[in-house]
Design a protein around this motif. Sequence first.
Motif, PDB file in Angstrom:
ATOM      1  N   PHE A 409     -35.794  -4.071  -8.446  1.00  0.00           N
ATOM      2  CA  PHE A 409     -35.807  -2.613  -8.373  1.00  0.00           C
ATOM      3  C   PHE A 409     -36.932  -2.141  -7.481  1.00  0.00           C
ATOM      4  CE2 PHE A 409     -38.939  -3.571 -11.599  1.00  0.00           C
ATOM      5  CZ  PHE A 409     -39.943  -2.648 -11.366  1.00  0.00           C
ATOM      6  N   LYS A 410     -36.788  -0.902  -6.983  1.00  0.00           N
ATOM      7  CA  LYS A 410     -37.853  -0.173  -6.297  1.00  0.00           C
ATOM      8  C   LYS A 410     -38.000   1.190  -6.968  1.00  0.00           C
ATOM      9  CE  LYS A 410     -38.114  -2.068  -1.616  1.00  0.00           C
ATOM     10  NZ  LYS A 410     -37.961  -1.758  -0.166  1.00  0.00           N
ATOM     11  N   TRP A 411     -39.244   1.540  -7.219  1.00  0.00           N
ATOM     12  CA  TRP A 411     -39.519   2.814  -7.905  1.00  0.00           C
ATOM     13  C   TRP A 411     -40.550   3.591  -7.098  1.00  0.00           C
ATOM     14  CZ3 TRP A 411     -43.895   3.648 -11.710  1.00  0.00           C
ATOM     15  CH2 TRP A 411     -43.868   4.956 -12.236  1.00  0.00           C
ATOM     16  N   ARG A 412     -40.241   4.846  -6.829  1.00  0.00           N
ATOM     17  CA  ARG A 412     -41.141   5.721  -6.065  1.00  0.00           C
ATOM     18  C   ARG A 412     -41.757   6.734  -7.025  1.00  0.00           C
ATOM     19  NH1 ARG A 412     -40.379  10.537  -3.084  1.00  0.00           N
ATOM     20  NH2 ARG A 412     -38.147  10.486  -3.595  1.00  0.00           N
ATOM     21  N   PRO A 413     -42.947   6.439  -7.564  1.00  0.00           N
ATOM     22  CA  PRO A 413     -43.559   7.337  -8.555  1.00  0.00           C
ATOM     23  C   PRO A 413     -44.013   8.655  -7.956  1.00  0.00           C
ATOM     24  CG  PRO A 413     -45.069   5.568  -8.012  1.00  0.00           C
ATOM     25  CD  PRO A 413     -43.779   5.239  -7.342  1.00  0.00           C
ATOM     26  N   LEU A 414     -44.447   8.616  -6.685  1.00  0.00           N
ATOM     27  CA  LEU A 414     -44.885   9.849  -6.036  1.00  0.00           C
ATOM     28  C   LEU A 414     -44.946   9.642  -4.524  1.00  0.00           C
ATOM     29  CD1 LEU A 414     -48.190   9.393  -5.214  1.00  0.00           C
ATOM     30  CD2 LEU A 414     -48.365   9.537  -7.693  1.00  0.00           C
ATOM     31  N   GLY A 415     -44.656  10.721  -3.798  1.00  0.00           N
ATOM     32  CA  GLY A 415     -44.733  10.688  -2.348  1.00  0.00           C
ATOM     33  C   GLY A 415     -44.023   9.501  -1.733  1.00  0.00           C
ATOM     34  N   SER A 416     -44.743   8.770  -0.858  1.00  0.00           N
ATOM     35  CA  SER A 416     -44.183   7.598  -0.178  1.00  0.00           C
ATOM     36  C   SER A 416     -44.668   6.285  -0.785  1.00  0.00           C
ATOM     37  CB  SER A 416     -44.554   7.634   1.309  1.00  0.00           C
ATOM     38  OG  SER A 416     -43.963   8.748   1.947  1.00  0.00           O
ATOM     39  N   LEU A 417     -45.260   6.362  -1.964  1.00  0.00           N
ATOM     40  CA  LEU A 417     -45.711   5.157  -2.654  1.00  0.00           C
ATOM     41  C   LEU A 417     -44.527   4.516  -3.378  1.00  0.00           C
ATOM     42  CD1 LEU A 417     -48.117   3.353  -3.598  1.00  0.00           C
ATOM     43  CD2 LEU A 417     -48.229   4.850  -5.619  1.00  0.00           C
ATOM     44  N   VAL A 418     -44.307   3.237  -3.142  1.00  0.00           N
ATOM     45  CA  VAL A 418     -43.180   2.516  -3.733  1.00  0.00           C
ATOM     46  C   VAL A 418     -43.694   1.264  -4.439  1.00  0.00           C
ATOM     47  CG1 VAL A 418     -41.020   1.277  -3.296  1.00  0.00           C
ATOM     48  CG2 VAL A 418     -41.537   3.360  -2.011  1.00  0.00           C
ATOM     49  N   LEU A 419     -43.282   1.071  -5.683  1.00  0.00           N
ATOM     50  CA  LEU A 419     -43.552  -0.140  -6.442  1.00  0.00           C
ATOM     51  C   LEU A 419     -42.258  -0.932  -6.571  1.00  0.00           C
ATOM     52  CD1 LEU A 419     -45.727   1.386  -9.325  1.00  0.00           C
ATOM     53  CD2 LEU A 419     -46.500   0.490  -7.111  1.00  0.00           C
ATOM     54  N   SER A 420     -42.355  -2.244  -6.532  1.00  0.00           N
ATOM     55  CA  SER A 420     -41.149  -3.068  -6.600  1.00  0.00           C
ATOM     56  C   SER A 420     -41.351  -4.264  -7.508  1.00  0.00           C
ATOM     57  CB  SER A 420     -40.741  -3.543  -5.203  1.00  0.00           C
ATOM     58  OG  SER A 420     -41.777  -4.292  -4.598  1.00  0.00           O
ATOM     59  N   GLY A 421     -40.259  -4.715  -8.098  1.00  0.00           N
ATOM     60  CA  GLY A 421     -40.232  -5.926  -8.911  1.00  0.00           C
ATOM     61  C   GLY A 421     -38.942  -6.666  -8.654  1.00  0.00           C
ATOM     62  N   ASN A 422     -39.009  -8.005  -8.643  1.00  0.00           N
ATOM     63  CA  ASN A 422     -37.832  -8.781  -8.270  1.00  0.00           C
ATOM     64  C   ASN A 422     -37.903 -10.172  -8.896  1.00  0.00           C
ATOM     65  OD1 ASN A 422     -35.421  -8.842  -6.283  1.00  0.00           O
ATOM     66  ND2 ASN A 422     -36.459 -10.772  -5.895  1.00  0.00           N
ATOM     67  N   VAL A 423     -36.734 -10.777  -9.098  1.00  0.00           N
ATOM     68  CA  VAL A 423     -36.629 -12.165  -9.543  1.00  0.00           C
ATOM     69  C   VAL A 423     -35.673 -12.892  -8.616  1.00  0.00           C
ATOM     70  CG1 VAL A 423     -35.930 -13.734 -11.381  1.00  0.00           C
ATOM     71  CG2 VAL A 423     -37.118 -11.623 -11.953  1.00  0.00           C
ATOM     72  N   LEU A 424     -36.091 -14.078  -8.163  1.00  0.00           N
ATOM     73  CA  LEU A 424     -35.277 -14.921  -7.288  1.00  0.00           C
ATOM     74  C   LEU A 424     -34.816 -16.133  -8.077  1.00  0.00           C
ATOM     75  CD1 LEU A 424     -34.391 -15.268  -4.240  1.00  0.00           C
ATOM     76  CD2 LEU A 424     -36.371 -16.785  -4.028  1.00  0.00           C
ATOM     77  N   VAL A 425     -33.491 -16.374  -8.103  1.00  0.00           N
ATOM     78  CA  VAL A 425     -32.911 -17.469  -8.889  1.00  0.00           C
ATOM     79  C   VAL A 425     -32.034 -18.320  -7.975  1.00  0.00           C
ATOM     80  CG1 VAL A 425     -31.485 -18.102 -10.873  1.00  0.00           C
ATOM     81  CG2 VAL A 425     -32.904 -16.025 -10.958  1.00  0.00           C
ATOM     82  N   GLN A 426     -32.272 -19.647  -7.974  1.00  0.00           N
ATOM     83  CA  GLN A 426     -31.441 -20.540  -7.174  1.00  0.00           C
ATOM     84  C   GLN A 426     -30.113 -20.775  -7.880  1.00  0.00           C
ATOM     85  OE1 GLN A 426     -33.495 -23.766  -5.292  1.00  0.00           O
ATOM     86  NE2 GLN A 426     -31.690 -25.082  -5.273  1.00  0.00           N
TER      87      GLN A 426
END
Length: 446
Positions: A409-426
């Motif tokens: 996911f990507k989350w934009r809490p304010l303005g142009s600031l973006v936080l992201s979290g991800n999982v990579l699975v083979q």
Amino acid sequence: MKRHTFELLLLAAISNSCAFAQIDCSKEPFKFELVCKFPIATGVLINQGALGASGSTNGANSAVTVATGINIGIATQVSQLPIASASAGTIVILKGGVPETISNLGPILVDRAQTIGKNKVFVGFTGSQFVFTNIDGLSLRSLPFGYVQTAYVPGTNNQVAISNTYTQENTDLSFKINQYTIVGTVGLTNRIDASVILPIERISLGAQTLSPQSYIVNANNTALLFGPYTPQIQSNSGSASGLGDMLFNGKYQVFSGEHATFAAAMSLRTPTGNDLNLLGAGAWGFNPYLSYSYLQRFSPHVKIGYQWNTASELDNPTDTPHGNQNLPGGVQYDFGADWAAFKRLTLAADLLGNQYLNTPKVETSNIALNNLLDERPGTSPPYASTSLTLKSSTVSNTSYTINNFSGGFKWRPLGSLVLSGNVLVQLNNTGLRSRPTPLLGISYKF
């Protein structure tokens, strides 16, 4: 933007002088580098022959061959670990001549075709940890090795053999990579982006022999003289931190419609990392690719490219001054979509594929000595017939493709600031395999 900034190659091309290509692991400073940790732990550097005679490791040493194959397999795959892309924030498109803001924040591990805009600047930081568990379906915590060492009569310049010592052991190989990257992108024009990726790596590597057993057989391999006995346990470990191979990327937006965009790009990997300490490839890498995106609330995207690598000192199987070989490469493809579930939240999923051409694959086989006469202490003529079978790993060159699923996911809490979290699975148990790999990131677009 796909990562080609790290090459991990533990080369174990050991000659009688214990040399790894042009790297002699028996001498300083090489024996302290991470390239030497795994092969030393296999026990093949023990230069003590059977029956107290001087010994040397012969060219048929299967542990050397397998270690080399495992190392090249590790190198070619870890060189393509992904990092977060420069897809940042909302994008404004012209719809019927009227500006419209698309709140889709874009994919996480794939570079979409849209550029960030003239005079715009994007900066991002990501952190992830790869913990490797298997290679070609075999557990790294228990890799089987079977190998032979020959003892010679002292003073005969290794010409008159006394006996062969066959050893069966497993190697417990553990390693992980903590990967931190700084990404910077500048919009040179509305159609051209230039990016720099600065990788900072911390690598931890450990290897230890498990349950070794040795047998002494006569020089003609016709009689079992002694064994099993337990040889010296070998272990080695180390870590390294520092700058990896920097990556430069240029992207040109070939076509931009109301929603659809098509781009062509090129990534260049530079050998800035210390390859002997596993922080770099020791080779240049070139990755041209094409990218297509259809920008809307639900946005599919496609990317296809090809990776070329130059020759590296770490891949020198002939152990000659001019024997460096090109690191393997192959086709890369990414298919996925990102969905603006809410105004400030985007969900992303991708299928990422990497092809590896003419690269070693690890398998298991048996080393069998049949119809040996059992002449061990305590037996007497007529000697009974016996057999000796050692399980070992072997390697053969082949081509294969590794597929991974990426979701986050990507989350934009304010303005142009973006936080992201991800999982990579083979998705397939081929090549080098890691646990599900988490990634956390933060980015800002100026």
